[in-house]
Design a protein around this motif. Structure first.
Motif, PDB file in Angstrom:
ATOM      1  N   GLU A  59     -16.664  -3.332  -1.273  1.00 32.80           N
ATOM      2  CA  GLU A  59     -18.073  -3.695  -1.450  1.00 32.80           C
ATOM      3  C   GLU A  59     -18.374  -5.122  -1.039  1.00 32.80           C
ATOM      4  OE1 GLU A  59     -21.222  -3.974  -5.178  1.00 32.80           O
ATOM      5  OE2 GLU A  59     -19.588  -2.509  -5.239  1.00 32.80           O
ATOM      6  N   ARG A  60     -17.465  -6.050  -1.339  1.00 29.56           N
ATOM      7  CA  ARG A  60     -17.750  -7.468  -1.083  1.00 29.56           C
ATOM      8  C   ARG A  60     -17.335  -7.916   0.320  1.00 29.56           C
ATOM      9  NH1 ARG A  60     -17.954  -9.837  -6.240  1.00 29.56           N
ATOM     10  NH2 ARG A  60     -18.962  -8.303  -7.608  1.00 29.56           N
ATOM     11  N   VAL A  61     -16.323  -7.264   0.917  1.00 29.35           N
ATOM     12  CA  VAL A  61     -15.795  -7.749   2.189  1.00 29.35           C
ATOM     13  C   VAL A  61     -16.179  -6.826   3.347  1.00 29.35           C
ATOM     14  CG1 VAL A  61     -13.717  -8.411   3.463  1.00 29.35           C
ATOM     15  CG2 VAL A  61     -13.874  -8.868   0.996  1.00 29.35           C
ATOM     16  N   VAL A  62     -15.700  -5.588   3.313  1.00 27.40           N
ATOM     17  CA  VAL A  62     -15.876  -4.699   4.466  1.00 27.40           C
ATOM     18  C   VAL A  62     -17.236  -4.014   4.464  1.00 27.40           C
ATOM     19  CG1 VAL A  62     -14.931  -2.726   5.691  1.00 27.40           C
ATOM     20  CG2 VAL A  62     -13.399  -4.320   4.547  1.00 27.40           C
ATOM     21  N   GLN A  63     -17.575  -3.379   3.345  1.00 32.18           N
ATOM     22  CA  GLN A  63     -18.803  -2.589   3.293  1.00 32.18           C
ATOM     23  C   GLN A  63     -20.043  -3.451   3.495  1.00 32.18           C
ATOM     24  OE1 GLN A  63     -19.211  -0.378  -0.347  1.00 32.18           O
ATOM     25  NE2 GLN A  63     -20.173   1.359   0.674  1.00 32.18           N
ATOM     26  N   ALA A  64     -20.001  -4.653   2.968  1.00 27.84           N
ATOM     27  CA  ALA A  64     -21.162  -5.538   3.082  1.00 27.84           C
ATOM     28  C   ALA A  64     -21.480  -5.883   4.536  1.00 27.84           C
ATOM     29  CB  ALA A  64     -20.913  -6.822   2.291  1.00 27.84           C
ATOM     30  N   TRP A  65     -20.457  -5.871   5.401  1.00 27.50           N
ATOM     31  CA  TRP A  65     -20.661  -6.210   6.804  1.00 27.50           C
ATOM     32  C   TRP A  65     -20.826  -4.965   7.673  1.00 27.50           C
ATOM     33  CZ3 TRP A  65     -21.690 -11.051   8.147  1.00 27.50           C
ATOM     34  CH2 TRP A  65     -21.319 -12.064   7.264  1.00 27.50           C
ATOM     35  N   SER A  66     -20.775  -3.782   7.056  1.00 23.77           N
ATOM     36  CA  SER A  66     -20.856  -2.550   7.827  1.00 23.77           C
ATOM     37  C   SER A  66     -22.159  -1.799   7.628  1.00 23.77           C
ATOM     38  CB  SER A  66     -19.681  -1.622   7.443  1.00 23.77           C
ATOM     39  OG  SER A  66     -18.448  -2.211   7.786  1.00 23.77           O
ATOM     40  N   GLN A  67     -23.057  -2.329   6.813  1.00 23.13           N
ATOM     41  CA  GLN A  67     -24.324  -1.647   6.584  1.00 23.13           C
ATOM     42  C   GLN A  67     -25.223  -1.752   7.814  1.00 23.13           C
ATOM     43  OE1 GLN A  67     -26.669  -3.613   3.570  1.00 23.13           O
ATOM     44  NE2 GLN A  67     -25.877  -5.603   4.109  1.00 23.13           N
ATOM     45  N   PHE A  68     -26.212  -0.875   7.878  1.00 19.46           N
ATOM     46  CA  PHE A  68     -27.181  -0.942   8.957  1.00 19.46           C
ATOM     47  C   PHE A  68     -28.150  -2.090   8.705  1.00 19.46           C
ATOM     48  CE2 PHE A  68     -25.964   3.527   9.350  1.00 19.46           C
ATOM     49  CZ  PHE A  68     -25.824   3.630  10.723  1.00 19.46           C
ATOM     50  N   PRO A  69     -28.591  -2.769   9.751  1.00 18.91           N
ATOM     51  CA  PRO A  69     -29.635  -3.775   9.558  1.00 18.91           C
ATOM     52  C   PRO A  69     -30.919  -3.102   9.075  1.00 18.91           C
ATOM     53  CG  PRO A  69     -29.263  -3.377  11.889  1.00 18.91           C
ATOM     54  CD  PRO A  69     -28.164  -2.660  11.154  1.00 18.91           C
ATOM     55  N   ALA A  70     -31.681  -3.813   8.271  1.00 17.97           N
ATOM     56  CA  ALA A  70     -32.851  -3.217   7.622  1.00 17.97           C
ATOM     57  C   ALA A  70     -33.857  -2.659   8.610  1.00 17.97           C
ATOM     58  CB  ALA A  70     -33.518  -4.263   6.725  1.00 17.97           C
ATOM     59  N   GLY A  71     -34.008  -3.272   9.746  1.00 17.40           N
ATOM     60  CA  GLY A  71     -35.022  -2.836  10.691  1.00 17.40           C
ATOM     61  C   GLY A  71     -34.491  -2.048  11.862  1.00 17.40           C
ATOM     62  N   LYS A  72     -33.316  -1.425  11.713  1.00 17.03           N
ATOM     63  CA  LYS A  72     -32.694  -0.731  12.846  1.00 17.03           C
ATOM     64  C   LYS A  72     -33.604   0.341  13.425  1.00 17.03           C
ATOM     65  CE  LYS A  72     -28.637   1.970  14.188  1.00 17.03           C
ATOM     66  NZ  LYS A  72     -28.342   1.199  15.386  1.00 17.03           N
ATOM     67  N   TRP A  73     -34.320   1.078  12.561  1.00 16.20           N
ATOM     68  CA  TRP A  73     -35.187   2.149  13.045  1.00 16.20           C
ATOM     69  C   TRP A  73     -36.658   1.731  13.040  1.00 16.20           C
ATOM     70  CZ3 TRP A  73     -31.415   2.806   9.293  1.00 16.20           C
ATOM     71  CH2 TRP A  73     -30.253   3.424   9.743  1.00 16.20           C
TER      72      TRP A  73
END
Length: 500
Positions: free
Chosen positions: A226-240
């Motif tokens: 959650e703090r290292v990998v997942q936090a940097w793998s989310q989609f940017p808020a405005g991707k769509w």
């Protein structure tokens, strides 16, 4: 040519690694056994009763015409006074039940309904069957955040355990073939322990898969994941083109729940911004169970009430649960899929199907669609191809991790879990076989080369520390153990006799 000096140095290095492997194994093995046993329980429950009784069967009538979803939902809501419909899960097969998650102030129930007659088949609290008990043990040992930390630490140290195990077995075999298939020409044949052969050879065979399971499992954990990998793998808020900018909406003409009608005019939008932006995980996960694809869990949710989106439900069609269900079928959702209803004035309809939720076998078919509750526009249509590299690894990896790829995957997982248990038990048996034969000599753990002091072998220690640094809980555990050794264990005679 090996001189006595070189042999002594090699022995010292071997015993140094062996002692580290021994201590790490004593800590890690109980956790690996618990994880393997709870995984077997989850595999059994998910393929028999299902996570929420979704595999309950019903008789198929001659007409094979299903009752309207709204009728099924109404009957489900009647089982719990003052309840709200949260989620609809379509039947897995033609002879299985539909599921409805309903919530009241004090209860959260999962109701199984006959999709043909709309009769109630079963009703029980959500996340309450044995599957979720095993899942909670597998996730955090029923200890919450502390248990999650313990398991993440155990998984991190398991990676170092695998690396040190490779070194030890290589030093004995000097051949990959001999590591995997011991033969009569192996060195020290007369001195080999049958249990050690089982332990090391089994470890050689399953080590890569165990390494993979540790990494994919830790990606869900609270620190590295959650703090290292997942936090940097989310989609940017405005991707769509749907940045999750919360809005204030005049929704007096719109009804939240299962039968929301589409208004003729778009809602009035004001620019109010709450402190916390909802994410897929916070909105769609129920309880402690992970129901959202890994790469989406921390990704912000789109919101209803904007001018965004397109190609959705036609403006002349009322937006209610039956029309959304029909639209889901039209755009390609077949068989079991999940439909989360809008919650709150800016909530969205969410149609999803993924292998992690046992909806289908192929992780490459993952799909999540968000629909504006007022306009009917598609705000986001997220597919496997949209995932980043690690998101794709996790989608495919979790399908393998959970045994959802078919019967071959299920069987492979069962054999893997049994192998892990056998490897851990054989490690303890070896420790027991090595104990002093006389009771007067038996004190404490009796590690390899007891009482000897070895210098740190940096060519191996540095790579191990580098790997440990990648996984924060591992390096934290190593630092704590080193401090305990320096400040306490080395200064207390009883502890020295017990551990050294």
């Amino acid at each position: 040519m090996d001189t006595p000096s070189n042999q002594s140095t090699n022995n010292q290095r071997y015993f140094t690694v062996w002692r580290w492997h021994f201590y790490a194994g004593m800590f890690v093995a109980p956790f690996l056994i618990i994880l393997a046993c709870s995984a077997l329980g989850m595999l059994f429950m998910s393929n028999t009763a299902g996570r929420d009784n979704d595999r309950l069967t019903v008789a198929i009538p001659e007409s094979t015409v299903r009752a309207p979803v709204a009728t099924q939902a109404k009957n489900a809501l009647s089982t719990l006074p003052d309840s709200t419909l949260i989620k609809y899960i379509a039947p897995r097969d033609t002879d299985t039940v539909a599921l409805f998650q309903i919530k009241s102030a004090d209860h959260d129930n999962m109701v199984a309904v006959n999709p043909y007659t709309a009769d109630i088949v079963a009703s029980r609290p959500a996340n309450s069957n044995l599957y979720y008990t095993f899942d909670s043990i597998h996730s955090d040992l029923l200890l919450g955040k502390f248990g999650d930390y313990l398991l993440e630490t155990a998984a991190s140290l398991t990676i170092l355990l695998i690396l040190s195990g490779w070194y030890l077995w290589w030093q004995k075999r000097k051949s990959i073939k001999a590591m995997l298939i011991p033969n009569d020409t192996a060195p020290n044949k007369k001195k080999r322990s049958f249990i050690r052969i089982i332990h090391a050879t089994l470890g050689s065979w399953i080590s890569m898969l165990l390494l993979f399971f540790c990494i994919s499992g830790m990606a869900w954990a609270g620190v590295w994941g959650e703090r290292v990998v997942q936090a940097w793998s989310q989609f940017p808020a405005g991707k769509w083109g749907v940045a999750p900018v919360p809005v204030s909406i005049d929704h007096s003409q719109h009804q939240a729940g299962m039968d929301m009608d589409n208004a003729d005019a778009a809602p009035h939008v004001h620019g109010s911004t709450p402190a916390v932006v909802p994410t897929h995980g916070s909105v769609l996960n129920s309880g402690t169970a992970k129901e959202v694809p890994w790469v989406l869990e921390l990704t912000p949710m789109p919101v209803s009430g904007t001018t965004m989106g397109k190609d959705g439900i036609a403006p002349n069609i009322p937006i209610m649960i039956d029309t959304v269900d029909r639209f889901a079928r039209e755009i390609g959702f077949n068989g079991r899929y999940q439909l989360n209803l809008p919650q709150g004035s800016t909530g969205v309809w969410t149609i999803s199907q993924d292998s992690m939720s046992y909806d289908m076998k192929s992780p490459t078919a993952d799909r999540t669609v968000h629909i504006d509750r007022y306009s009917g526009n598609i705000l986001a249509d997220i597919r496997y191809d949209d995932y980043n590299a690690f998101g794709k690894f996790m989608a495919a990896g979790l399908a393998l991790h959970m045994g959802t790829l078919g019967w071959w995957s299920l069987l492979a997982n069962v054999l893997f879990c049994l192998s892990v248990i056998a490897m851990c038990v054989s490690g303890y048996v070896m420790w027991w076989q090595r104990r002093p034969r006389h009771a007067s000599e038996y004190r404490g753990l009796n590690p390899p080369a007891r009482g000897q002091r070895f210098t740190v072998w940096w060519p191996l220690a540095i790579p191990l520390l580098a790997v440990a640094i990648i996984f924060p809980t591992a390096i934290i555990a190593i630092v704590i153990i080193a401090l305990l050794d320096f400040l306490v264990i080395s200064r207390v005679g009883f502890l020295q006799r017990l551990l050294k």
